[in-house]
Design an enzyme around this catalytic site. Structure first.
Site, PDB file in Angstrom:
ATOM      1  N   GLY A 156       0.820  -1.222   0.000  1.00 15.20           N
ATOM      2  CA  GLY A 156       0.000   0.000   0.000  1.00 15.20           C
ATOM      3  C   GLY A 156       0.843   1.257   0.000  1.00 15.20           C
ATOM      4  O   GLY A 156       2.031   1.219  -0.324  1.00 15.20           O
ATOM      5  N   HIS A 205       2.272   4.608  -5.051  1.00 10.76           N
ATOM      6  CA  HIS A 205       2.829   5.745  -5.786  1.00 10.76           C
ATOM      7  C   HIS A 205       2.974   5.339  -7.256  1.00 10.76           C
ATOM      8  O   HIS A 205       2.533   4.239  -7.647  1.00 10.76           O
ATOM      9  CB  HIS A 205       4.168   6.169  -5.175  1.00 10.76           C
ATOM     10  CG  HIS A 205       5.128   5.031  -4.969  1.00 10.76           C
ATOM     11  ND1 HIS A 205       5.649   4.297  -6.012  1.00 10.76           N
ATOM     12  CD2 HIS A 205       5.642   4.472  -3.835  1.00 10.76           C
ATOM     13  CE1 HIS A 205       6.454   3.366  -5.537  1.00 10.76           C
ATOM     14  NE2 HIS A 205       6.462   3.436  -4.224  1.00 10.76           N
ATOM     15  N   HIS A 225       4.213   1.792  -8.127  1.00 13.08           N
ATOM     16  CA  HIS A 225       3.187   0.751  -8.067  1.00 13.08           C
ATOM     17  C   HIS A 225       2.247   0.867  -9.279  1.00 13.08           C
ATOM     18  O   HIS A 225       1.841  -0.142  -9.856  1.00 13.08           O
ATOM     19  CB  HIS A 225       2.347   0.895  -6.798  1.00 13.08           C
ATOM     20  CG  HIS A 225       3.114   0.768  -5.510  1.00 13.08           C
ATOM     21  ND1 HIS A 225       3.323   1.826  -4.659  1.00 13.08           N
ATOM     22  CD2 HIS A 225       3.716  -0.300  -4.928  1.00 13.08           C
ATOM     23  CE1 HIS A 225       4.004   1.411  -3.590  1.00 13.08           C
ATOM     24  NE2 HIS A 225       4.266   0.129  -3.736  1.00 13.08           N
ATOM     25  N   GLY A 246       8.759  -5.119  -8.772  1.00  6.77           N
ATOM     26  CA  GLY A 246       9.633  -4.059  -9.264  1.00  6.77           C
ATOM     27  C   GLY A 246      11.111  -4.404  -9.124  1.00  6.77           C
ATOM     28  O   GLY A 246      11.519  -5.021  -8.141  1.00  6.77           O
ATOM     29  N   GLN A 284      14.910  -8.744  -3.667  1.00  7.36           N
ATOM     30  CA  GLN A 284      13.597  -9.367  -3.429  1.00  7.36           C
ATOM     31  C   GLN A 284      13.116 -10.095  -4.687  1.00  7.36           C
ATOM     32  O   GLN A 284      12.625 -11.233  -4.625  1.00  7.36           O
ATOM     33  CB  GLN A 284      12.598  -8.281  -3.026  1.00  7.36           C
ATOM     34  CG  GLN A 284      11.152  -8.725  -3.035  1.00  7.36           C
ATOM     35  CD  GLN A 284      10.227  -7.661  -2.493  1.00  7.36           C
ATOM     36  OE1 GLN A 284      10.184  -7.441  -1.293  1.00  7.36           O
ATOM     37  NE2 GLN A 284       9.493  -6.988  -3.371  1.00  7.36           N
ATOM     38  N   VAL A 320      10.981   2.963 -11.203  1.00  9.48           N
ATOM     39  CA  VAL A 320      10.448   4.287 -11.547  1.00  9.48           C
ATOM     40  C   VAL A 320      11.030   5.318 -10.575  1.00  9.48           C
ATOM     41  O   VAL A 320      11.049   5.089  -9.364  1.00  9.48           O
ATOM     42  CB  VAL A 320       8.900   4.306 -11.468  1.00  9.48           C
ATOM     43  CG1 VAL A 320       8.357   5.683 -11.845  1.00  9.48           C
ATOM     44  CG2 VAL A 320       8.311   3.238 -12.377  1.00  9.48           C
ATOM     45  N   SER A 342       9.539   5.479  -3.509  1.00  8.01           N
ATOM     46  CA  SER A 342       9.356   4.521  -2.418  1.00  8.01           C
ATOM     47  C   SER A 342       8.285   5.072  -1.492  1.00  8.01           C
ATOM     48  O   SER A 342       8.198   6.299  -1.293  1.00  8.01           O
ATOM     49  CB  SER A 342      10.666   4.378  -1.645  1.00  8.01           C
ATOM     50  OG  SER A 342      10.424   3.818  -0.372  1.00  8.01           O
ATOM     51  N   SER A 343       7.486   4.182  -0.917  1.00  2.75           N
ATOM     52  CA  SER A 343       6.474   4.637   0.053  1.00  2.75           C
ATOM     53  C   SER A 343       7.152   5.341   1.220  1.00  2.75           C
ATOM     54  O   SER A 343       6.568   6.214   1.866  1.00  2.75           O
ATOM     55  CB  SER A 343       5.668   3.442   0.577  1.00  2.75           C
ATOM     56  OG  SER A 343       5.069   2.758  -0.495  1.00  2.75           O
ATOM     57  N   ARG A 344       8.396   4.974   1.513  1.00  2.33           N
ATOM     58  CA  ARG A 344       9.103   5.561   2.665  1.00  2.33           C
ATOM     59  C   ARG A 344       9.627   6.970   2.374  1.00  2.33           C
ATOM     60  O   ARG A 344      10.087   7.636   3.303  1.00  2.33           O
ATOM     61  CB  ARG A 344      10.249   4.653   3.110  1.00  2.33           C
ATOM     62  CG  ARG A 344       9.761   3.359   3.760  1.00  2.33           C
ATOM     63  CD  ARG A 344      10.907   2.587   4.409  1.00  2.33           C
ATOM     64  NE  ARG A 344      10.438   1.525   5.261  1.00  2.33           N
ATOM     65  CZ  ARG A 344      10.336   0.233   4.892  1.00  2.33           C
ATOM     66  NH1 ARG A 344      10.661  -0.142   3.675  1.00  2.33           N
ATOM     67  NH2 ARG A 344       9.886  -0.681   5.741  1.00  2.33           N
TER      68      ARG A 344
HETATM   69  P1  AMP Z   1       6.070  -2.263  -1.660  1.00  3.91           P
HETATM   70  O1  AMP Z   1       4.683  -1.734  -1.518  1.00  3.91           O
HETATM   71  O2  AMP Z   1       7.128  -1.270  -1.329  1.00  3.91           O
HETATM   72  O3  AMP Z   1       6.247  -3.597  -0.979  1.00  3.91           O
HETATM   73  O4  AMP Z   1       6.279  -2.549  -3.212  1.00  3.91           O
HETATM   74  C1  AMP Z   1       5.383  -3.347  -3.919  1.00  3.91           C
HETATM   75  C2  AMP Z   1       5.956  -3.620  -5.289  1.00  3.91           C
HETATM   76  O5  AMP Z   1       6.169  -2.396  -5.967  1.00  3.91           O
HETATM   77  C3  AMP Z   1       7.317  -4.334  -5.232  1.00  3.91           C
HETATM   78  O6  AMP Z   1       7.377  -5.298  -6.266  1.00  3.91           O
HETATM   79  C4  AMP Z   1       8.278  -3.202  -5.455  1.00  3.91           C
HETATM   80  O7  AMP Z   1       9.508  -3.620  -6.034  1.00  3.91           O
HETATM   81  C5  AMP Z   1       7.500  -2.338  -6.431  1.00  3.91           C
HETATM   82  N1  AMP Z   1       8.013  -0.971  -6.397  1.00  3.91           N
HETATM   83  C6  AMP Z   1       8.149  -0.164  -5.306  1.00  3.91           C
HETATM   84  N2  AMP Z   1       8.731   1.007  -5.661  1.00  3.91           N
HETATM   85  C7  AMP Z   1       8.978   0.933  -7.000  1.00  3.91           C
HETATM   86  C8  AMP Z   1       9.575   1.803  -7.953  1.00  3.91           C
HETATM   87  N3  AMP Z   1      10.050   3.000  -7.614  1.00  3.91           N
HETATM   88  N4  AMP Z   1       9.652   1.394  -9.226  1.00  3.91           N
HETATM   89  C9  AMP Z   1       9.191   0.164  -9.604  1.00  3.91           C
HETATM   90  N5  AMP Z   1       8.620  -0.710  -8.748  1.00  3.91           N
HETATM   91  C10 AMP Z   1       8.511  -0.332  -7.462  1.00  3.91           C
END
Ligand code: AMP
Length: 306
Positions: free
Chosen positions: A41, A44, A47, A157, A163, A186, A195-197
């Site tokens: 969740g 951005h 995602h 991603g 991962q 991205v 990044s969500s962070r």
């Molecule tokens: P997360 O919500 O951070 O666990 O990410 C969910 C998925 O989105 C994972 O497969 C991440 O690698 C991908 N993801 C997160 N940030 C990016 C990004 N900047 N570019 C591409 N994929 C992303």
């Protein structure tokens, strides 16, 4: 519960594991091709790009949103991890998602849950060394989500490069009948990997954080001039970080892009240059692939390609 999205497709919310698996079994039986995008969740544009690619891989697109407690260490940010379900549902509707799966921690890990999934080698080093137990948590939840959603293809991603490698290995080793699709990283217009962070960063910290991508781009530019010496490439990537205040480097490493084995001496492409650092209290990851011409995807930047 079904809502109508901007694309005119119904957005179905599924909360229970039984309902999710029932929906999945029914789709399999009818031969409907399903694509899954697992997330935590706080969505951005990174995602969103996965969801858009999912749209072209499956007739039904499932987005899962689950902040997975198993992948957080005891001193990490599980409790304050950003959450914004309303905004996530709007983005899901906009990208033409069909199902949003929102399981609860207590149903994913009921009392008595005791199974770990561990990919022994690829989880060593890099983030695995910094976050003990993290990839066991990731592998366990991903295998569980694959069993619940039964997708034909699942998209991840390249932002979380180790991962993705762990998941590819898991699927290969355990003969999980799913195709794993890696999607390009991205970035924001300033080069910072989305990044969500990133919402944790103050504006001063954000400036420091940009040095991560500046270093990686400098190394990639050097590589593109013909420099293949691993030490020279690493030094180029490290240079902007030496001057960054409040930035604590966790690792900066060159690895084989397929096996993630360390690369030393001369770089034979494709290789990946990976970095992790803390800026203030925020842990950030980034990477670039060297020898991209041999690889399938291309990095994306908001407002234009890099
Ligand atoms: P997360 O919500 O951070 O666990 O990410 C969910 C998925 O989105 C994972 O497969 C991440 O690698 C991908 N993801 C997160 N940030 C990016 C990004 N900047 N570019 C591409 N994929 C992303």
């Amino acid at each position: 519960m079904t809502e109508r999205g901007e694309h005119g497709r119904g957005l179905t919310l599924i909360l229970s594991l039984e309902e999710m698996q029932g929906w999945a079994r029914d789709n399999r039986r009818r031969g409907v091709r399903t694509a899954l995008v697992p997330t935590m969740g706080a969505l951005h544009a990174g995602h969103a790009s996965l969801l858009k690619q999912a749209r072209s891989c499956g007739e039904q697109v499932v987005l899962s949103i689950f902040v997975n407690p198993l992948q957080f260490g005891p001193s990490e940010d599980l409790a304050k991890y950003p959450r914004d379900l309303d905004a996530d549902l709007r983005l899901a509707a906009k990208t033409g998602c069909d199902v949003v799966f929102l399981p609860m921690p207590a149903s994913m890990y009921p009392t008595g849950f005791q199974t770990d999934v561990r990919v022994r080698e690829i989880e060593q080093g890099l983030c695995g060394a910094q976050r003990p137990g993290h990839f066991v948590g990731v592998a366990t939840v991903v295998l569980k989500l694959l069993h619940l959603v039964l997708p034909d293809v699942a998209l991840f991603g390249e932002k979380d490069y180790q991962q993705l490698a762990v998941i590819r290995q898991l699927v290969r080793d355990l003969s999980v009948p799913v195709e794993i699709k890696g999607c390009p990283l991205v970035r924001d217009e300033d080069g910072l990997a989305l990044s969500s962070r990133n919402v944790y960063l103050s504006s001063a910290e954000r400036q420091q954080a940009q040095r991560l991508s500046q270093g990686l781009f400098a190394a990639r530019a050097l590589y593109e001039t013909g420099e293949c010496g691993a030490d020279r490439l690493l030094a180029a990537a490290q240079e902007p970080l030496l001057r960054a205040e409040g930035l604590a480097l966790e690792y900066l490493e060159l690895r084989d892009a397929e096996t993630l084995r360390p690369v030393s001496g001369q770089v034979a492409d494709p290789a990946v240059l990976l970095v992790a650092a803390r800026v203030g209290k925020t842990r950030l990851l980034d990477n670039v692939i060297l020898g991209r011409q041999l690889r399938v995807s291309k990095e994306l930047r908001l407002g234009g390609d890099t």
